[in-house]
Design a protein around this motif. Structure first.
Motif: not given
Length: 405
Positions: A71-76, A352-356, A398-399
């Motif tokens: 988790t890089i940002d808590p939203v993840f 995998v990198s995840v971006f908002n 979770a999505t």
């Protein structure tokens, strides 16, 4: 704790928790004893020593959350499934690419490009078998809204659709009378059109066939592209820039993104509302006369007339000073962009990198192999499948993924 692969024990002050916090091979190697750093029995993975066993027979992780999901940002935390572990569900490819999920059949299909075959994993029992061979050295695959498989064939320089009755239709093999390079990835639009990229990576021996003598990928003519091929293969020469195209439901092929806008385009996907198109630009390919792509991701607005505008650099894919080369792209239902990462020998940044939607990095998934492409699947479309070099990995999220597989 003691490293079973070395004569010298690791520093007892180096806890497992410390290793978990460490990112990449550099921290792990620096923390280990000199003997371990110089003569490891196996390449270290991103977290554990000895290397973690991702297979079904491997020991389970002893954490509530997988240590390789960061988790890089808590939203993840809203998108990562805490009690789900990354699993290697199959290995044995030369280069795995193009995973796609068939919802009705409940199976995953992917390409093993150099082996000229497509593979299939059955969800109910985990069985893997050869699905289609030869496959035309297919790369990207997808399924449209009618459940028909779409495949990009490097060898034949074309896009095909496999119909529900078992026949195959060639959707595109040329633009304005010139042969395509090597279609790479494809996505379906709700209006019935298909959008695909056409870089030159199939113009090499390993993943397709080089140009005929004198072509951009075989200028000296020393390579014989006909060896090992069926009649008719090995006679084409690269004629087009690396563009992106749209196949209209009528069959018309339109140029939508030029090489000047996105050189060497690779993976692509739409946002959930189909108002944005994301395209990965990868490195210089065989026969390129220009500098090639810079390993970044671009985003366009999609108009109601299917015209693209307002091009922006979505991400340069530089993480902690490491270039995490993008390839396959998928959006989840909230519009976050999941990007496969090929960081080469920078262990700890492959995966995998995840971006908002604003382009901010929010999470990462680390794999022990470079990751070429991804897709969401499973009956609930909440499982992320990752084609990574020789293997296929999967993890529940979770999505849900947006759009068909």
């Amino acid at each position: 704790m003691t490293d079973p692969h070395a004569d010298t024990p690791l520093d007892s002050s180096l806890s497992r928790r410390t290793l978990i916090r460490a990112t990449g091979i550099g921290v792990l190697a620096a923390a280990a004893s000199p003997a371990f750093a110089q003569t490891p029995a196996a390449p270290p993975t991103t977290v554990t020593s000895p290397p973690r066993d991702f297979s079904r027979g491997g020991a389970p992780t002893t954490y509530f959350s997988d240590p390789d999901i960061l988790t890089i940002d808590p939203v993840f935390n809203n998108y990562a499934q805490p009690n789900a572990a990354i699993q290697r569900i199959w290995t044995g490819a030369l280069w795995a690419e193009g995973p796609a999920w068939n919802a009705q059949g409940r199976y995953l299909v992917w390409s093993d490009i150099p082996n000229n075959r497509q593979m299939r994993w059955i969800e109910d029992d985990g069985r893997v078998s050869v699905f289609r061979t030869p496959s035309g050295n297919s790369n990207g695959n997808s399924f449209d809204f009618q459940g028909r498989q779409l495949s990009c064939e490097h060898l034949n320089r074309r896009v095909v659709r496999y119909e529900l009755d078992g026949s195959a239709t060639v959707l595109a093999d040329a633009f304005e009378g010139k042969k395509l390079n090597s279609p790479n990835d494809i996505v379906a639009h709700t209006d019935g059109s298909y959008w695909f990229t056409d870089p030159p990576y199939g113009g090499q021996l390993y993943e397709g066939a080089p140009d005929a003598a004198g072509g951009p990928s075989n200028p000296s003519g020393r390579i014989n592209p006909k060896l090992g091929q069926l009649p008719g293969i090995g006679t084409a020469k690269r004629e087009l820039p690396t563009n992106c195209y749209r196949i209209d439901p009528s069959g018309r092929i339109d140029l939508v993104v030029t090489e000047a806008q996105v050189p060497d385009p690779n993976g692509l996907c739409f946002s959930p509302d189909f108002k944005k198109l994301y395209i990965a630009s990868t490195g210089k390919g065989p026969g390129d006369s220009g500098p090639g792509g810079k390993g970044d991701v671009h985003v366009f607005d999609v108009g109601t007339d299917n015209k693209l505008s307002n091009q922006k650099l979505f991400s340069d894919c530089m993480l902690d000073g490491v270039k995490c080369g993008p390839d396959g792209l998928r959006c989840d239902v909230d519009g976050n962009l999941w990007v496969s990462s090929n960081a080469g020998r920078a262990v700890g940044y492959n995966g995998v990198s995840v971006f908002n939607p604003a382009g901010k990095l929010i999470g990462r998934i680390r794999l022990p192999e470079v990751c070429g492409n991804i897709t969401f699947g499973g009956p609930k479309r909440n499982r992320l499948f990752m084609a990574a070099s020789q293997s296929i990995y999967a993890v529940y999220t979770a999505t849900q993924g947006a759009g068909p597989g």
